[in-house]
Structures are given as structure tokens and as C-alpha cells.
Design a protein around this motif. Structure first.
Motif, PDB file in Angstrom:
ATOM      1  N   ALA A  30      68.176  21.945  25.509  1.00  0.00           N
ATOM      2  CA  ALA A  30      69.143  22.931  25.025  1.00  0.00           C
ATOM      3  C   ALA A  30      68.508  24.051  24.203  1.00  0.00           C
ATOM      4  O   ALA A  30      68.794  25.229  24.440  1.00  0.00           O
ATOM      5  CB  ALA A  30      70.239  22.240  24.217  1.00  0.00           C
ATOM      6  N   GLU A  31      67.651  23.711  23.264  1.00  0.00           N
ATOM      7  CA  GLU A  31      67.073  24.746  22.401  1.00  0.00           C
ATOM      8  C   GLU A  31      66.280  25.772  23.219  1.00  0.00           C
ATOM      9  O   GLU A  31      66.433  26.983  23.033  1.00  0.00           O
ATOM     10  CB  GLU A  31      66.185  24.109  21.339  1.00  0.00           C
ATOM     11  N   ASP A  32      65.429  25.302  24.130  1.00  0.00           N
ATOM     12  CA  ASP A  32      64.622  26.212  24.948  1.00  0.00           C
ATOM     13  C   ASP A  32      65.496  27.045  25.880  1.00  0.00           C
ATOM     14  O   ASP A  32      65.299  28.260  26.016  1.00  0.00           O
ATOM     15  CB  ASP A  32      63.593  25.448  25.778  1.00  0.00           C
ATOM     16  N   ILE A  37      68.015  32.194  27.420  1.00  0.00           N
ATOM     17  CA  ILE A  37      69.232  32.942  27.747  1.00  0.00           C
ATOM     18  C   ILE A  37      69.470  34.041  26.730  1.00  0.00           C
ATOM     19  O   ILE A  37      69.812  35.170  27.080  1.00  0.00           O
ATOM     20  CB  ILE A  37      70.439  31.992  27.853  1.00  0.00           C
ATOM     21  N   ASN A  38      69.260  33.743  25.462  1.00  0.00           N
ATOM     22  CA  ASN A  38      69.427  34.743  24.413  1.00  0.00           C
ATOM     23  C   ASN A  38      68.508  35.946  24.658  1.00  0.00           C
ATOM     24  O   ASN A  38      68.939  37.100  24.552  1.00  0.00           O
ATOM     25  CB  ASN A  38      69.147  34.130  23.045  1.00  0.00           C
ATOM     26  N   GLU A  39      67.253  35.689  24.984  1.00  0.00           N
ATOM     27  CA  GLU A  39      66.305  36.780  25.234  1.00  0.00           C
ATOM     28  C   GLU A  39      66.718  37.608  26.449  1.00  0.00           C
ATOM     29  O   GLU A  39      66.666  38.835  26.437  1.00  0.00           O
ATOM     30  CB  GLU A  39      64.895  36.231  25.422  1.00  0.00           C
ATOM     31  N   LEU A  63      66.954  22.684  36.296  1.00  0.00           N
ATOM     32  CA  LEU A  63      68.031  23.539  35.819  1.00  0.00           C
ATOM     33  C   LEU A  63      67.602  24.962  36.125  1.00  0.00           C
ATOM     34  O   LEU A  63      66.479  25.359  35.805  1.00  0.00           O
ATOM     35  CB  LEU A  63      68.219  23.353  34.306  1.00  0.00           C
ATOM     36  N   THR A  64      68.492  25.719  36.747  1.00  0.00           N
ATOM     37  CA  THR A  64      68.191  27.107  37.080  1.00  0.00           C
ATOM     38  C   THR A  64      69.136  28.012  36.315  1.00  0.00           C
ATOM     39  O   THR A  64      70.351  27.805  36.328  1.00  0.00           O
ATOM     40  CB  THR A  64      68.333  27.365  38.595  1.00  0.00           C
ATOM     41  N   VAL A  65      68.568  29.016  35.659  1.00  0.00           N
ATOM     42  CA  VAL A  65      69.327  30.014  34.917  1.00  0.00           C
ATOM     43  C   VAL A  65      69.106  31.345  35.624  1.00  0.00           C
ATOM     44  O   VAL A  65      67.966  31.736  35.888  1.00  0.00           O
ATOM     45  CB  VAL A  65      68.836  30.111  33.451  1.00  0.00           C
ATOM     46  N   LYS A  66      70.217  32.042  35.925  1.00  0.00           N
ATOM     47  CA  LYS A  66      70.132  33.355  36.559  1.00  0.00           C
ATOM     48  C   LYS A  66      70.899  34.345  35.699  1.00  0.00           C
ATOM     49  O   LYS A  66      72.059  34.107  35.358  1.00  0.00           O
ATOM     50  CB  LYS A  66      70.746  33.325  37.958  1.00  0.00           C
ATOM     51  N   VAL A  67      70.234  35.442  35.353  1.00  0.00           N
ATOM     52  CA  VAL A  67      70.876  36.513  34.604  1.00  0.00           C
ATOM     53  C   VAL A  67      70.715  37.791  35.411  1.00  0.00           C
ATOM     54  O   VAL A  67      69.590  38.252  35.640  1.00  0.00           O
ATOM     55  CB  VAL A  67      70.271  36.675  33.191  1.00  0.00           C
ATOM     56  N   GLY A  68      71.833  38.320  35.860  1.00  0.00           N
ATOM     57  CA  GLY A  68      71.814  39.541  36.666  1.00  0.00           C
ATOM     58  C   GLY A  68      72.417  40.704  35.910  1.00  0.00           C
ATOM     59  O   GLY A  68      73.271  40.527  35.039  1.00  0.00           O
TER      60      GLY A  68
END
Length: 121
Positions: A30-32, A37-39, A63-68
Motif C-alpha cells: 500500500a505505501e509504495d 499514484i500520488n506522484e 498489481l497494475t496501475v494505469k494513469v492516463g
């Protein structure tokens, strides 16, 4: 999750992500994940007017994070100077994720980050 051009949205998104990771039994990540995500959301706010899209996907081993966002300029790691007050966000993304990349789309770009959830080694 849809994001708006508001710092309060970023804060509530971080909390929602942390809750979801806890629900998925991924407290240790969670922390990482929240920091990454914050950055990425800060970059959306600074370089793309704040309008973006966040997707988090869980598979068996990652776990995959996508920010578009709507800006087609890909982010780039910068050489860091000790006196720099900004520009360290992608360095954190690079260090904390197992892999990250940018995909240019017709509408802008998507930064994709993966975190391995299985045992390392």
C-alpha cells in the motif's frame, strides 16, 4: 476512477486506493503503490490540467496501475541535482515499481506501472 483538477481529489483517491489494497490483502504494497499514484497524479495535475483516469487491476501475480491523461508528452527521468526542489517523482516510480512504461494513445498517454505481488526470488 475519474480524476478532477483538484488536490482534494488526489487525497481522497489515495485513501480509496489504500482501502482497496487492504481489501485485497495487499497492505504490504500500500505505501509504495499510494506513493507512486500520488506522484503520477501530481504529474497529471501539473502537466495535463488535472484531468486524468486511474485504473488499478489485480491479477494472480501482479498489481497494475494505469494513469492516463490528455497530454501526449511522455514523462522522462531527469538527472538529479542535490539542489533540485522537484523532478524526483519519476525516480520514485522507477525505484518502487517492478516495471513502468508510457503508452501514447490517440487521446494522450497512459503511464503503466506494475508491482509483483508474488514472492521475490
Amino acid at each position: 476512477m475519474s480524476l478532477a483538477n483538484s488536490p482534494s481529489e488526489i487525497s481522497s483517491t489515495r485513501r480509496a486506493v489504500a482501502r482497496r489494497l487492504t481489501e485485497w490483502g495487499l497492505d504490504r504494497l500500500a505505501e509504495d503503490v499510494v506513493l507512486v499514484i500520488n506522484e503520477l497524479l501530481a504529474n497529471v495535475h501539473e502537466h495535463a490540467g488535472g484531468d486524468g483516469e486511474l485504473t488499478i487491476e489485480l491479477t494472480n501475480d501482479r498489481l497494475t496501475v494505469k494513469v492516463g491523461d490528455n497530454n501526449r508528452t511522455p514523462p522522462a527521468l531527469r538527472e538529479q541535482r542535490s539542489s533540485a526542489e522537484s523532478g524526483r517523482g519519476l525516480l520514485l516510480v522507477d525505484v518502487l515499481t517492478d516495471h513502468w512504461e508510457t503508452v501514447i494513445t490517440g487521446a494522450g498517454k497512459v503511464v503503466i506501472c506494475t508491482f509483483r505481488i508474488g514472492k521475490k526470488g
